[in-house]
Design a protein around this motif. Structure first.
Motif, PDB file in Angstrom:
ATOM      1  N   GLY A 223     -21.545 -74.161  14.708  1.00  0.00           N
ATOM      2  CA  GLY A 223     -21.481 -73.077  15.674  1.00  0.00           C
ATOM      3  C   GLY A 223     -20.173 -72.322  15.694  1.00  0.00           C
ATOM      4  O   GLY A 223     -19.918 -71.549  16.621  1.00  0.00           O
ATOM      5  N   ARG A 224     -19.337 -72.529  14.683  1.00  0.00           N
ATOM      6  CA  ARG A 224     -18.072 -71.780  14.608  1.00  0.00           C
ATOM      7  C   ARG A 224     -18.327 -70.441  13.916  1.00  0.00           C
ATOM      8  O   ARG A 224     -18.905 -70.398  12.835  1.00  0.00           O
ATOM      9  CB  ARG A 224     -17.019 -72.581  13.849  1.00  0.00           C
ATOM     10  N   TRP A 225     -17.861 -69.380  14.552  1.00  0.00           N
ATOM     11  CA  TRP A 225     -17.989 -68.054  13.975  1.00  0.00           C
ATOM     12  C   TRP A 225     -17.164 -67.998  12.697  1.00  0.00           C
ATOM     13  O   TRP A 225     -16.005 -68.429  12.689  1.00  0.00           O
ATOM     14  CB  TRP A 225     -17.503 -67.022  14.989  1.00  0.00           C
ATOM     15  N   THR A 226     -17.751 -67.494  11.608  1.00  0.00           N
ATOM     16  CA  THR A 226     -17.028 -67.422  10.342  1.00  0.00           C
ATOM     17  C   THR A 226     -16.837 -65.998   9.826  1.00  0.00           C
ATOM     18  O   THR A 226     -15.876 -65.742   9.115  1.00  0.00           O
ATOM     19  CB  THR A 226     -17.737 -68.245   9.252  1.00  0.00           C
ATOM     20  N   ALA A 227     -17.759 -65.086  10.150  1.00  0.00           N
ATOM     21  CA  ALA A 227     -17.654 -63.734   9.596  1.00  0.00           C
ATOM     22  C   ALA A 227     -18.624 -62.796  10.302  1.00  0.00           C
ATOM     23  O   ALA A 227     -19.511 -63.231  11.036  1.00  0.00           O
ATOM     24  CB  ALA A 227     -17.966 -63.754   8.107  1.00  0.00           C
ATOM     25  N   THR A 228     -18.427 -61.513  10.047  1.00  0.00           N
ATOM     26  CA  THR A 228     -19.395 -60.496  10.452  1.00  0.00           C
ATOM     27  C   THR A 228     -19.790 -59.710   9.225  1.00  0.00           C
ATOM     28  O   THR A 228     -19.027 -59.620   8.251  1.00  0.00           O
ATOM     29  CB  THR A 228     -18.822 -59.522  11.497  1.00  0.00           C
ATOM     30  N   GLU A 229     -20.984 -59.161   9.277  1.00  0.00           N
ATOM     31  CA  GLU A 229     -21.455 -58.241   8.245  1.00  0.00           C
ATOM     32  C   GLU A 229     -22.117 -57.081   8.959  1.00  0.00           C
ATOM     33  O   GLU A 229     -22.938 -57.289   9.854  1.00  0.00           O
ATOM     34  CB  GLU A 229     -22.453 -58.932   7.309  1.00  0.00           C
ATOM     35  N   GLN A 230     -21.749 -55.868   8.565  1.00  0.00           N
ATOM     36  CA  GLN A 230     -22.303 -54.670   9.191  1.00  0.00           C
ATOM     37  C   GLN A 230     -23.139 -53.887   8.198  1.00  0.00           C
ATOM     38  O   GLN A 230     -22.842 -53.864   7.006  1.00  0.00           O
ATOM     39  CB  GLN A 230     -21.190 -53.772   9.716  1.00  0.00           C
ATOM     40  N   THR A 231     -24.171 -53.238   8.756  1.00  0.00           N
ATOM     41  CA  THR A 231     -24.989 -52.362   7.931  1.00  0.00           C
ATOM     42  C   THR A 231     -25.586 -51.250   8.785  1.00  0.00           C
ATOM     43  O   THR A 231     -25.855 -51.448   9.975  1.00  0.00           O
ATOM     44  CB  THR A 231     -26.125 -53.125   7.206  1.00  0.00           C
ATOM     45  N   GLU A 232     -25.762 -50.112   8.162  1.00  0.00           N
ATOM     46  CA  GLU A 232     -26.495 -48.995   8.757  1.00  0.00           C
ATOM     47  C   GLU A 232     -27.760 -48.714   7.951  1.00  0.00           C
ATOM     48  O   GLU A 232     -28.409 -47.691   8.166  1.00  0.00           O
ATOM     49  CB  GLU A 232     -25.612 -47.746   8.817  1.00  0.00           C
ATOM     50  N   GLU A 233     -28.116 -49.630   7.055  1.00  0.00           N
ATOM     51  CA  GLU A 233     -29.305 -49.460   6.210  1.00  0.00           C
ATOM     52  C   GLU A 233     -30.522 -49.349   7.129  1.00  0.00           C
ATOM     53  O   GLU A 233     -30.779 -50.240   7.939  1.00  0.00           O
ATOM     54  CB  GLU A 233     -29.426 -50.655   5.263  1.00  0.00           C
ATOM     55  N   PRO A 234     -31.268 -48.232   7.039  1.00  0.00           N
ATOM     56  CA  PRO A 234     -32.354 -47.971   7.993  1.00  0.00           C
ATOM     57  C   PRO A 234     -33.403 -49.088   8.091  1.00  0.00           C
ATOM     58  O   PRO A 234     -33.874 -49.389   9.198  1.00  0.00           O
ATOM     59  CB  PRO A 234     -32.983 -46.673   7.475  1.00  0.00           C
ATOM     60  N   GLY A 235     -33.753 -49.714   6.993  1.00  0.00           N
ATOM     61  CA  GLY A 235     -34.750 -50.781   7.044  1.00  0.00           C
ATOM     62  C   GLY A 235     -34.264 -51.988   7.822  1.00  0.00           C
ATOM     63  O   GLY A 235     -35.017 -52.607   8.587  1.00  0.00           O
ATOM     64  N   VAL A 236     -32.999 -52.340   7.657  1.00  0.00           N
ATOM     65  CA  VAL A 236     -32.427 -53.480   8.375  1.00  0.00           C
ATOM     66  C   VAL A 236     -32.280 -53.134   9.857  1.00  0.00           C
ATOM     67  O   VAL A 236     -32.618 -53.947  10.728  1.00  0.00           O
ATOM     68  CB  VAL A 236     -31.063 -53.893   7.764  1.00  0.00           C
ATOM     69  N   VAL A 237     -31.809 -51.927  10.148  1.00  0.00           N
ATOM     70  CA  VAL A 237     -31.673 -51.488  11.538  1.00  0.00           C
ATOM     71  C   VAL A 237     -33.034 -51.525  12.226  1.00  0.00           C
ATOM     72  O   VAL A 237     -33.176 -52.049  13.340  1.00  0.00           O
ATOM     73  CB  VAL A 237     -31.048 -50.071  11.605  1.00  0.00           C
ATOM     74  N   SER A 238     -34.053 -50.994  11.569  1.00  0.00           N
ATOM     75  CA  SER A 238     -35.402 -50.975  12.141  1.00  0.00           C
ATOM     76  C   SER A 238     -35.936 -52.384  12.364  1.00  0.00           C
ATOM     77  O   SER A 238     -36.526 -52.682  13.413  1.00  0.00           O
ATOM     78  CB  SER A 238     -36.331 -50.192  11.217  1.00  0.00           C
ATOM     79  N   ALA A 239     -35.743 -53.271  11.394  1.00  0.00           N
ATOM     80  CA  ALA A 239     -36.227 -54.649  11.525  1.00  0.00           C
ATOM     81  C   ALA A 239     -35.524 -55.370  12.669  1.00  0.00           C
ATOM     82  O   ALA A 239     -36.161 -56.100  13.446  1.00  0.00           O
ATOM     83  CB  ALA A 239     -36.029 -55.407  10.213  1.00  0.00           C
ATOM     84  N   CYS A 240     -34.223 -55.180  12.799  1.00  0.00           N
ATOM     85  CA  CYS A 240     -33.484 -55.826  13.887  1.00  0.00           C
ATOM     86  C   CYS A 240     -33.890 -55.258  15.238  1.00  0.00           C
ATOM     87  O   CYS A 240     -34.026 -56.004  16.213  1.00  0.00           O
ATOM     88  CB  CYS A 240     -31.982 -55.699  13.661  1.00  0.00           C
ATOM     89  N   SER A 241     -34.090 -53.962  15.302  1.00  0.00           N
ATOM     90  CA  SER A 241     -34.537 -53.350  16.550  1.00  0.00           C
ATOM     91  C   SER A 241     -35.900 -53.909  16.954  1.00  0.00           C
ATOM     92  O   SER A 241     -36.115 -54.277  18.121  1.00  0.00           O
ATOM     93  CB  SER A 241     -34.612 -51.830  16.386  1.00  0.00           C
ATOM     94  N   ALA A 242     -36.818 -54.002  16.008  1.00  0.00           N
ATOM     95  CA  ALA A 242     -38.149 -54.538  16.295  1.00  0.00           C
ATOM     96  C   ALA A 242     -38.070 -56.001  16.730  1.00  0.00           C
ATOM     97  O   ALA A 242     -38.771 -56.418  17.664  1.00  0.00           O
ATOM     98  CB  ALA A 242     -39.057 -54.390  15.066  1.00  0.00           C
ATOM     99  N   ALA A 243     -37.233 -56.785  16.071  1.00  0.00           N
ATOM    100  CA  ALA A 243     -37.079 -58.197  16.435  1.00  0.00           C
ATOM    101  C   ALA A 243     -36.543 -58.322  17.853  1.00  0.00           C
ATOM    102  O   ALA A 243     -37.055 -59.112  18.657  1.00  0.00           O
ATOM    103  CB  ALA A 243     -36.149 -58.909  15.445  1.00  0.00           C
TER     104      ALA A 243
END
Length: 174
Positions: free
Chosen positions: A138-158
């Motif tokens: 449970g230790r935070w190790t990193a972040t990853e960012q994306t504006e890729e429309p498919g990933v944004v849409s999938a995360c929004s739907a989830a």
């Protein structure tokens, strides 16, 4: 990519309409046992009347952003019975709600047919996803960012699928 608290605050302040956060883990950073977690284990609970001693500066940031009209929502998918850490987290979530963040809880058994990402994430204005990567303890190790429309849409739907099924904080009892 590592990220400082100040960098995250800048990112959150950049939101104009919405900032949603999906949490999928039952344990966060217990290995380091924060002072608050230790105190909770010893029976200390936050006093709803003593706002000065709540989780600062996070709650000040939440108030700042929500007072500017940004809708902040947090969905938590949790196992039941809940882990000790989730019980701890639940005990002070009223502070998030008081600061302006809407929080809901979804028992993991009610998420079996949902397609959820492998990592917790923040989604800002339905345009940018920031994944938070944790190790097995449970230790935070990193972040990853994306504006890729498919990933944004999938995360929004989830997130929206979790939000629709989840129980508002004030009605979710542990």
């Amino acid at each position: 990519m590592s990220q400082s608290i100040d960098d995250f605050a800048t990112l959150l302040r950049s939101a104009k309409r919405s900032a949603v956060h999906l949490e999928l883990r039952d344990v966060y950073d217990i290995g380091n046992e924060t002072e608050g977690f230790r105190a909770w284990r010893e029976g200390h609970r936050l006093d709803p009347e003593d706002q000065e001693n709540w989780w600062r500066p996070w709650l000040d940031l939440v108030q700042e952003v929500t007072n500017q009209g940004v809708l902040m929502r947090r969905g938590r998918v949790v196992s039941e019975p809940p882990s000790e850490y989730i019980r701890y987290e639940h005990s002070f979530t009223f502070t998030n709600v008081t600061a302006g963040e809407a929080v809901r809880w979804l028992p993991r058994r009610d998420a079996c047919d949902l397609l959820l990402p492998g990592n917790d994430f923040w989604l800002f204005d339905d345009r940018l996803v920031q994944f938070n990567i944790f190790d097995g303890d449970g230790r935070w190790t990193a972040t990853e960012q994306t504006e890729e429309p498919g990933v944004v849409s999938a995360c929004s739907a989830a997130f929206e699928a979790v939000w629709q099924r989840a129980v508002p904080h004030l009605k979710y009892h542990i």
